[in-house]
Write a protein that holds these residues in place. Structure first.
Motif, PDB file in Angstrom:
ATOM      1  N   VAL A   1      -1.595  -6.525  -9.721  1.00 21.94           N
ATOM      2  CA  VAL A   1      -2.346  -7.720 -10.084  1.00 21.94           C
ATOM      3  C   VAL A   1      -2.773  -7.612 -11.537  1.00 21.94           C
ATOM      4  O   VAL A   1      -3.197  -6.544 -11.991  1.00 21.94           O
ATOM      5  N   SER A   2      -2.643  -8.719 -12.284  1.00 21.31           N
ATOM      6  CA  SER A   2      -3.066  -8.723 -13.681  1.00 21.31           C
ATOM      7  C   SER A   2      -4.571  -8.575 -13.759  1.00 21.31           C
ATOM      8  O   SER A   2      -5.302  -8.817 -12.794  1.00 21.31           O
ATOM      9  N   GLN A   3      -5.052  -8.198 -14.942  1.00 25.67           N
ATOM     10  CA  GLN A   3      -6.476  -7.901 -15.104  1.00 25.67           C
ATOM     11  C   GLN A   3      -7.367  -9.100 -14.819  1.00 25.67           C
ATOM     12  O   GLN A   3      -8.471  -8.962 -14.299  1.00 25.67           O
ATOM     13  N   ASN A   4      -6.897 -10.307 -15.152  1.00 27.61           N
ATOM     14  CA  ASN A   4      -7.725 -11.478 -14.867  1.00 27.61           C
ATOM     15  C   ASN A   4      -7.540 -11.991 -13.443  1.00 27.61           C
ATOM     16  O   ASN A   4      -8.164 -12.965 -13.048  1.00 27.61           O
ATOM     17  N   ALA A   5      -6.625 -11.298 -12.677  1.00 28.36           N
ATOM     18  CA  ALA A   5      -6.402 -11.604 -11.251  1.00 28.36           C
ATOM     19  C   ALA A   5      -5.952 -13.032 -11.020  1.00 28.36           C
ATOM     20  O   ALA A   5      -6.019 -13.535  -9.920  1.00 28.36           O
ATOM     21  N   SER A   6      -5.460 -13.696 -12.090  1.00 33.96           N
ATOM     22  CA  SER A   6      -5.009 -15.074 -11.911  1.00 33.96           C
ATOM     23  C   SER A   6      -3.596 -15.153 -11.350  1.00 33.96           C
ATOM     24  O   SER A   6      -3.191 -16.180 -10.820  1.00 33.96           O
ATOM     25  N   LYS A   7      -2.835 -14.062 -11.488  1.00 33.78           N
ATOM     26  CA  LYS A   7      -1.478 -14.058 -10.949  1.00 33.78           C
ATOM     27  C   LYS A   7      -1.071 -12.638 -10.601  1.00 33.78           C
ATOM     28  O   LYS A   7      -1.668 -11.663 -11.059  1.00 33.78           O
ATOM     29  N   THR A   8      -0.064 -12.540  -9.752  1.00 32.66           N
ATOM     30  CA  THR A   8       0.457 -11.245  -9.325  1.00 32.66           C
ATOM     31  C   THR A   8       1.820 -11.051  -9.959  1.00 32.66           C
ATOM     32  O   THR A   8       2.802 -11.670  -9.540  1.00 32.66           O
ATOM     33  N   PRO A   9       1.917 -10.204 -11.000  1.00 33.15           N
ATOM     34  CA  PRO A   9       3.196 -10.073 -11.697  1.00 33.15           C
ATOM     35  C   PRO A   9       4.267  -9.336 -10.899  1.00 33.15           C
ATOM     36  O   PRO A   9       5.445  -9.441 -11.215  1.00 33.15           O
ATOM     37  N   PHE A  10       3.853  -8.593  -9.862  1.00 36.05           N
ATOM     38  CA  PHE A  10       4.856  -7.799  -9.152  1.00 36.05           C
ATOM     39  C   PHE A  10       4.365  -7.501  -7.739  1.00 36.05           C
ATOM     40  O   PHE A  10       3.207  -7.145  -7.526  1.00 36.05           O
ATOM     41  N   THR A  11       5.262  -7.659  -6.750  1.00 35.85           N
ATOM     42  CA  THR A  11       4.958  -7.277  -5.374  1.00 35.85           C
ATOM     43  C   THR A  11       6.162  -6.552  -4.787  1.00 35.85           C
ATOM     44  O   THR A  11       7.299  -6.814  -5.164  1.00 35.85           O
ATOM     45  N   ALA A  12       5.887  -5.631  -3.879  1.00 33.00           N
ATOM     46  CA  ALA A  12       6.942  -4.880  -3.197  1.00 33.00           C
ATOM     47  C   ALA A  12       6.583  -4.765  -1.727  1.00 33.00           C
ATOM     48  O   ALA A  12       5.416  -4.556  -1.374  1.00 33.00           O
ATOM     49  N   LYS A  13       7.582  -4.922  -0.867  1.00 25.60           N
ATOM     50  CA  LYS A  13       7.378  -4.778   0.569  1.00 25.60           C
ATOM     51  C   LYS A  13       8.350  -3.736   1.101  1.00 25.60           C
ATOM     52  O   LYS A  13       9.531  -3.730   0.745  1.00 25.60           O
ATOM     53  N   LEU A  14       7.827  -2.882   1.958  1.00 27.87           N
ATOM     54  CA  LEU A  14       8.595  -1.751   2.482  1.00 27.87           C
ATOM     55  C   LEU A  14       8.441  -1.715   3.987  1.00 27.87           C
ATOM     56  O   LEU A  14       7.372  -2.028   4.519  1.00 27.87           O
ATOM     57  N   ASP A  15       9.492  -1.320   4.675  1.00 30.18           N
ATOM     58  CA  ASP A  15       9.466  -1.327   6.132  1.00 30.18           C
ATOM     59  C   ASP A  15       8.493  -0.295   6.690  1.00 30.18           C
ATOM     60  O   ASP A  15       7.650  -0.603   7.524  1.00 30.18           O
ATOM     61  N   ASN A  16       8.603   0.953   6.221  1.00 32.32           N
ATOM     62  CA  ASN A  16       7.812   2.015   6.838  1.00 32.32           C
ATOM     63  C   ASN A  16       7.610   3.177   5.867  1.00 32.32           C
ATOM     64  O   ASN A  16       8.525   3.550   5.121  1.00 32.32           O
ATOM     65  N   ILE A  17       6.387   3.753   5.878  1.00 34.53           N
ATOM     66  CA  ILE A  17       6.078   4.952   5.100  1.00 34.53           C
ATOM     67  C   ILE A  17       5.427   5.957   6.041  1.00 34.53           C
ATOM     68  O   ILE A  17       4.489   5.626   6.774  1.00 34.53           O
ATOM     69  N   LEU A  18       5.916   7.188   6.013  1.00 39.54           N
ATOM     70  CA  LEU A  18       5.349   8.264   6.817  1.00 39.54           C
ATOM     71  C   LEU A  18       4.831   9.343   5.883  1.00 39.54           C
ATOM     72  O   LEU A  18       5.597   9.918   5.101  1.00 39.54           O
ATOM     73  N   VAL A  19       3.536   9.610   5.948  1.00 35.68           N
ATOM     74  CA  VAL A  19       2.899  10.634   5.117  1.00 35.68           C
ATOM     75  C   VAL A  19       2.491  11.794   6.018  1.00 35.68           C
ATOM     76  O   VAL A  19       1.799  11.600   7.018  1.00 35.68           O
ATOM     77  N   VAL A  20       2.932  13.020   5.655  1.00 31.66           N
ATOM     78  CA  VAL A  20       2.699  14.200   6.485  1.00 31.66           C
ATOM     79  C   VAL A  20       1.950  15.254   5.687  1.00 31.66           C
ATOM     80  O   VAL A  20       2.306  15.556   4.537  1.00 31.66           O
ATOM     81  N   GLY A  21       0.907  15.815   6.289  1.00 30.42           N
ATOM     82  CA  GLY A  21       0.164  16.919   5.696  1.00 30.42           C
ATOM     83  C   GLY A  21      -0.065  18.002   6.741  1.00 30.42           C
ATOM     84  O   GLY A  21      -0.471  17.706   7.868  1.00 30.42           O
TER      85      GLY A  21
ATOM     86  N   TYR B   1      -2.875  23.495   7.744  1.00 26.33           N
ATOM     87  CA  TYR B   1      -3.155  24.765   7.071  1.00 26.33           C
ATOM     88  C   TYR B   1      -2.926  24.675   5.561  1.00 26.33           C
ATOM     89  O   TYR B   1      -3.223  25.612   4.837  1.00 26.33           O
ATOM     90  N   ASP B   2      -2.380  23.554   5.080  1.00 35.30           N
ATOM     91  CA  ASP B   2      -2.165  23.357   3.650  1.00 35.30           C
ATOM     92  C   ASP B   2      -2.435  21.895   3.316  1.00 35.30           C
ATOM     93  O   ASP B   2      -1.533  21.135   2.964  1.00 35.30           O
ATOM     94  N   PRO B   3      -3.692  21.448   3.403  1.00 35.07           N
ATOM     95  CA  PRO B   3      -4.005  20.025   3.257  1.00 35.07           C
ATOM     96  C   PRO B   3      -3.784  19.472   1.853  1.00 35.07           C
ATOM     97  O   PRO B   3      -3.729  18.255   1.683  1.00 35.07           O
ATOM     98  N   LYS B   4      -3.660  20.350   0.846  1.00 36.21           N
ATOM     99  CA  LYS B   4      -3.463  19.867  -0.515  1.00 36.21           C
ATOM    100  C   LYS B   4      -2.012  19.461  -0.794  1.00 36.21           C
ATOM    101  O   LYS B   4      -1.723  18.882  -1.832  1.00 36.21           O
ATOM    102  N   HIS B   5      -1.114  19.778   0.143  1.00 33.88           N
ATOM    103  CA  HIS B   5       0.298  19.452  -0.044  1.00 33.88           C
ATOM    104  C   HIS B   5       0.669  18.312   0.917  1.00 33.88           C
ATOM    105  O   HIS B   5       0.605  18.478   2.127  1.00 33.88           O
ATOM    106  N   VAL B   6       1.050  17.186   0.366  1.00 33.23           N
ATOM    107  CA  VAL B   6       1.366  16.005   1.163  1.00 33.23           C
ATOM    108  C   VAL B   6       2.819  15.610   0.904  1.00 33.23           C
ATOM    109  O   VAL B   6       3.269  15.563  -0.243  1.00 33.23           O
ATOM    110  N   ILE B   7       3.547  15.335   1.982  1.00 33.24           N
ATOM    111  CA  ILE B   7       4.945  14.909   1.900  1.00 33.24           C
ATOM    112  C   ILE B   7       5.060  13.507   2.493  1.00 33.24           C
ATOM    113  O   ILE B   7       4.448  13.216   3.523  1.00 33.24           O
TER     114      ILE B   7
END
Length: 394
Positions: free
Chosen positions: A85-105, A108-114
Motif C-alpha cells: 500500500v502506498s504511504q497515503n493509502a489512496s491506492k494499492t500499487p501491488f497485490t499478490a495471492k498465493l494458494d498456501n504457505i507452510l511455516v515450520v519451526g 528445540y531450535d525456535p530461531k530457525h524457521v523454514i
C-alpha cells in the motif's frame, strides 16, 4: 512372612509405578507447554503482521491453523495474500495471492524457521492493472535469528516462470531452472548500522519478449554488499532507499558473473544513489564473446528498417529518426550505394567503437575486452554512448 518382607514388597511395587507416573506428568507438562507456545506463536504472527502493515505490506490468510505436536510448530496459511500500500493509502500499487504457505519451526531450535510455498501466485500491478502469474515446482525459504533481527535468510525456487495474462492467454516473460537469493548480516556489523551481504544465483534463466539475445539461457551469479542501513525494521522500499542515500550508503557489487553460451561477462564496482534517487557509480566489466553479441543486436537490420525514435533517445539523445534516414538518403544521392554500405557495416562499426573504448584482456583463458560501465544520475553509459536509463528508486 515378616513385616519387613511385606514393606519391601510394597516398596518394590511402588517402584514399578514411579516411572510411568513421572512420564505421564512430563507428557502433560510438555503438552501444556506446546499448546501455550503454539498460542504464543499465533500472537507473534499477529504482532509481525501489524508491524509489516505499518511499513505498507499487508499480509492476510483466509484460513490459518497451527499443528506439529509434539516436537515442532507448523503454521499453515491457506488463501494467503500480500498487498503493498502506498504511504497515503489512496491506492494499492501491488497485490499478490498465493494458494498456501507452510511455516515450520522446531521446538528445540525456535530461531530457525523454514517455509514452503505452494504455486501458483497471482500478481496484480495496481498502477498498470497488468496481471502476472508465477509458477514453480518447489519454493522454500529459511530464516535464522527470529524473533529478533534475522541473522541469515534465503529463498529458493525450482523451475520458476513468470507469465503475463493477456485475457485468458498467458504470455511468457521469464523462466529459469532455479533462482536462489541469500542474505546475511556481515561479520562485525551491528543492529544500529547493519551491513547486508547478498548472493543472487540464476540457473538457465531466460527473458522473453524483449530481445532474442535475452531469450537464450544464461547463468548468473551476483554477490553484493549493501551499506547505509540504519536498522532492519520493515519499511517501504522508497523510504529505505532514501535512508541509504542520506547516509551515503551504497551497493558494492563484489562479484558478478553472467554466462550465455560462449559469452562470459564479469563485473565489479560500487553504485550509489543521487539526491533524486537515481543510480550513480561505475562497474568495471570484462566481456568475452563480443563478436557474437554485436551481430545479435541486429543494428544493421535496425538501420535498414529505420531506427525507432525511442531507441535513438536511449542511444543518441537529441538525434531524430527522420534526420538519420534523411542522412542515409543524402549519402546515397551524393555517392550511390554509400548509405547502404554504412548500414551494412553498422555492426562492425559498433564493435570497433567498443574495442576503442575498452582494453584488451583475458577472461577464463579467453580473449576479452575490459571497459567501464558508468551510471550517471540513472543514465547507463558505455563510454560516451548512452545505452539505457534506469528510473528513480524513490
Amino acid at each position: 512372612m515378616s513385616d519387613m518382607t511385606i514393606a519391601a514388597g510394597r516398596r518394590s511395587r511402588w517402584g514399578l509405578f514411579i516411572a510411568p507416573v513421572l512420564l505421564l506428568i512430563l507428557a502433560v507438562a510438555w503438552s501444556g507447554f506446546w499448546f501455550y507456545a503454539a498460542s504464543q506463536a499465533g500472537t507473534a504472527v499477529d504482532a509481525w503482521r501489524a508491524q509489516e502493515a505499518k511499513a505498507g505490506r499487508i499480509y492476510d490468510c483466509a484460513k490459518r491453523s497451527i499443528a506439529g505436536f509434539p516436537f515442532r510448530f507448523e503454521v499453515r496459511c491457506s488463501g494467503a495474500s500480500v498487498a503493498l500500500v502506498s504511504q497515503n493509502a489512496s491506492k494499492t500499487p501491488f497485490t499478490a495471492k498465493l494458494d498456501n504457505i507452510l511455516v515450520v519451526g522446531q521446538i528445540y531450535d525456535p530461531k530457525h524457521v523454514i517455509a514452503e510455498f505452494t504455486a501458483p501466485a497471482t500478481l496484480v500491478d495496481g498502477v498498470t492493472q497488468n496481471t502476472f502469474v508465477v509458477n514453480w515446482s518447489k519454493g522454500r525459504s529459511s530464516v535464522i535469528g527470529l524473533p529478533a533481527i534475522p541473522e541469515r535468510a534465503s529463498i529458493v525456487f525450482d523451475d520458476p516462470s513468470l507469465n503475463r495474462l493477456d485475457g485468458s492467454v498467458q504470455v511468457p516473460l521469464a523462466r529459469a531452472k532455479q533462482v536462489e537469493l541469500h542474505g546475511r548480516l556481515a561479520d562485525g556489523s551491528t543492529s544500529a548500522h547493519p551491513v547486508i551481504e547478498t548472493v543472487l544465483q540464476v540457473s538457465q534463466g531466460s527473458i522473453q519478449g524483449v530481445h532474442p539475445l535475452l531469450a537464450e539461457p544464461f547463468e548468473a551469479d551476483t554477490r553484493a554488499k549493501i551499506t547505509g542501513l540504519s536498522d532492519l525494521t520493515p519499511k517501504p522500499w522508497p523510504q529505505r532507499f532514501r535512508e541509504i542515500q542520506a547516509a551515503g550508503g551504497h551497493i558494492e557489487i563484489v562479484q558478478s558473473r553472467i554466462q550465455q553460451g560462449e559469452m562470459i561477462a564479469v563485473a565489479a564496482g560500487t553504485l550509489g544513489l543521487s539526491a533524486n534517487g537515481r543510480l550513480d557509480g561505475e562497474l568495471q566489466m570484462t566481456v568475452t564473446g563480443l563478436e557474437r553479441v554485436i551481430p545479435a543486436l541486429g543494428i544493421e537490420k535496425m538501420l535498414e528498417e529505420g531506427v525507432p525514435q525511442a531507441t535513438l533517445d536511449r542511444v543518441a539523445p537529441g538525434v531524430k529518426s527522420q534526420d538519420l534516414n534523411n542522412l542515409f538518403g543524402a549519402l546515397d544521392r551524393a555517392v550511390p550505394g554509400l548509405g547502404k554500405v554504412i548500414k551494412q557495416n553498422a555492426n562492425a562499426g559498433v564493435a570497433a567503437g567498443i574495442n576503442a573504448i575498452g582494453t584488451e584482456s583475458t577472461l577464463e583463458g579467453k580473449k576479452a575486452r575490459s571497459f567501464p560501465l558508468k551510471f550517471v544520475d540513472g543514465a547507463v553509459l558505455l563510454g560516451p554512448f548512452k545505452v539505457g536509463q534506469i528510473p528513480p528508486l524513490f
